[in-house]
Motif scaffolding. Structure first.
Motif, mmCIF file in Angstrom:
data_model
loop_
_atom_site.group_PDB
_atom_site.id
_atom_site.type_symbol
_atom_site.label_atom_id
_atom_site.label_comp_id
_atom_site.label_asym_id
_atom_site.label_seq_id
_atom_site.Cartn_x
_atom_site.Cartn_y
_atom_site.Cartn_z
ATOM 1 N N ILE A 32 0.831 -1.205 0.000
ATOM 2 C CA ILE A 32 0.000 0.000 0.000
ATOM 3 C C ILE A 32 0.868 1.259 0.000
ATOM 4 O O ILE A 32 0.590 2.227 -0.698
ATOM 5 N N SER A 33 1.943 1.228 0.765
ATOM 6 C CA SER A 33 2.770 2.432 0.938
ATOM 7 C C SER A 33 3.709 2.705 -0.229
ATOM 8 O O SER A 33 4.184 3.824 -0.379
ATOM 9 N N GLY A 34 4.012 1.728 -1.045
ATOM 10 C CA GLY A 34 4.862 1.961 -2.210
ATOM 11 C C GLY A 34 6.308 1.552 -1.985
ATOM 12 O O GLY A 34 6.725 1.243 -0.871
ATOM 13 N N LYS A 35 7.068 1.607 -3.056
ATOM 14 C CA LYS A 35 8.450 1.117 -3.043
ATOM 15 C C LYS A 35 9.383 1.951 -2.187
ATOM 16 O O LYS A 35 10.368 1.463 -1.670
ATOM 17 N N ARG A 36 9.089 3.220 -2.010
ATOM 18 C CA ARG A 36 9.991 4.103 -1.275
ATOM 19 C C ARG A 36 10.161 3.660 0.176
ATOM 20 O O ARG A 36 11.203 3.882 0.785
ATOM 21 N N THR A 37 9.172 3.002 0.750
ATOM 22 C CA THR A 37 9.228 2.621 2.156
ATOM 23 C C THR A 37 10.432 1.752 2.464
ATOM 24 O O THR A 37 11.038 1.888 3.516
ATOM 25 N N LEU A 38 10.801 0.865 1.567
ATOM 26 C CA LEU A 38 11.937 -0.016 1.828
ATOM 27 C C LEU A 38 13.193 0.368 1.063
ATOM 28 O O LEU A 38 14.170 -0.361 1.090
ATOM 29 N N SER A 39 13.160 1.514 0.425
ATOM 30 C CA SER A 39 14.379 1.928 -0.274
ATOM 31 C C SER A 39 15.423 2.338 0.751
ATOM 32 O O SER A 39 15.103 2.677 1.884
ATOM 33 N N LYS A 40 16.641 2.290 0.324
ATOM 34 C CA LYS A 40 17.723 2.727 1.213
ATOM 35 C C LYS A 40 18.406 3.913 0.546
ATOM 36 O O LYS A 40 19.592 3.910 0.291
ATOM 37 N N LEU A 72 -0.309 -1.951 14.391
ATOM 38 C CA LEU A 72 -0.365 -0.507 14.601
ATOM 39 C C LEU A 72 1.041 0.099 14.537
ATOM 40 O O LEU A 72 1.242 1.163 13.937
ATOM 41 N N ALA A 73 2.026 -0.573 15.107
ATOM 42 C CA ALA A 73 3.409 -0.085 15.055
ATOM 43 C C ALA A 73 3.903 -0.040 13.612
ATOM 44 O O ALA A 73 4.536 0.940 13.199
ATOM 45 N N PHE A 74 3.606 -1.082 12.805
ATOM 46 C CA PHE A 74 3.969 -1.067 11.391
ATOM 47 C C PHE A 74 3.333 0.139 10.701
ATOM 48 O O PHE A 74 3.988 0.870 9.959
ATOM 49 N N ALA A 75 2.027 0.305 10.934
ATOM 50 C CA ALA A 75 1.295 1.397 10.295
ATOM 51 C C ALA A 75 1.873 2.757 10.689
ATOM 52 O O ALA A 75 2.008 3.651 9.849
ATOM 53 N N MET A 76 2.225 2.916 11.953
ATOM 54 C CA MET A 76 2.786 4.191 12.412
ATOM 55 C C MET A 76 4.146 4.457 11.762
ATOM 56 O O MET A 76 4.399 5.576 11.294
ATOM 57 N N LEU A 77 5.024 3.467 11.741
ATOM 58 C CA LEU A 77 6.339 3.659 11.126
ATOM 59 C C LEU A 77 6.212 3.993 9.645
ATOM 60 O O LEU A 77 6.851 4.927 9.147
ATOM 61 N N ILE A 78 5.380 3.257 8.952
ATOM 62 C CA ILE A 78 5.195 3.495 7.519
ATOM 63 C C ILE A 78 4.505 4.837 7.293
ATOM 64 O O ILE A 78 4.884 5.598 6.394
#
Length: 177
Positions: A32-40, A72-78
């Motif tokens: 849902i959040s897109g590729k940028r979330t896990l980019s480095k 909820l922690a995942f959602a908050m970080l993302i």
């Protein structure tokens, strides 16, 4: 020593069920959040990636953290990562605060000592970056830049071409070109 190797079948079953469900939740949030979330792309992105992994491990192994709390922690970080990256695209001061700016460390045959000290980089690290880029000597190098993600960019000197500062990088004491 009791429980070091095995607590109970119930504990193993909980870990199995929570692992599958937490993994599915995390993958769904990441899609849902897109590729940028896990980019480095920079240190901030790396921190978010590590925090997601740490949160997943805590959800899997701690009986004190319920799956809903982990989700909820995942959602908050993302979500926070989305807000920061959205803001950094729209406001230069946010981008500079979050990612910093590339730093010129070597230029036209000269180590920029103050820039090296400020970046806490040694001449040996510059030389290693030059070797890793396939060049044998610093004479072949126009410039070396410390990028915002901590990597080095080594720009090869071009014969017959006038020297130029790499795009998006400022010479110490001058504005960016």
């Amino acid at each position: 020593m009791e429980g070091v190797f095995f607590d109970s079948w119930a504990t193993l079953l909980r870990t199995l069920v929570v692992a599958v469900l937490a993994y599915v939740v995390l993958i769904a949030f990441l899609r849902i959040s897109g590729k940028r979330t896990l980019s480095k792309m920079n240190a901030f992105d790396l921190i978010v990636t590590v925090a997601l992994g740490s949160t997943l491990a805590t959800v899997l192994l701690s009986k004190d953290v319920a799956l809903a709390e982990g989700a909820l922690a995942f959602a908050m970080l993302i979500g926070l990562q989305f807000v920061v990256t959205w803001s950094s695209v729209r406001a230069r001061w946010v981008r500079r605060w979050v990612t910093g700016e590339p730093r010129l460390l070597y230029y036209r045959g000269e180590m920029l000592d103050q820039a090296l000290r400020n970046a806490r980089v040694t001449v040996d690290e510059i030389e290693a970056a030059v070797r890793a880029s396939g060049m044998a000597t610093l004479a072949q190098v126009e410039s070396v830049v410390l990028e915002t993600d901590g990597s080095f960019s080594v720009i090869k000197a071009r014969e017959g071409q006038p020297p130029s500062v790499p795009v998006g990088v400022a010479l110490p004491g001058k504005a960016k070109e």
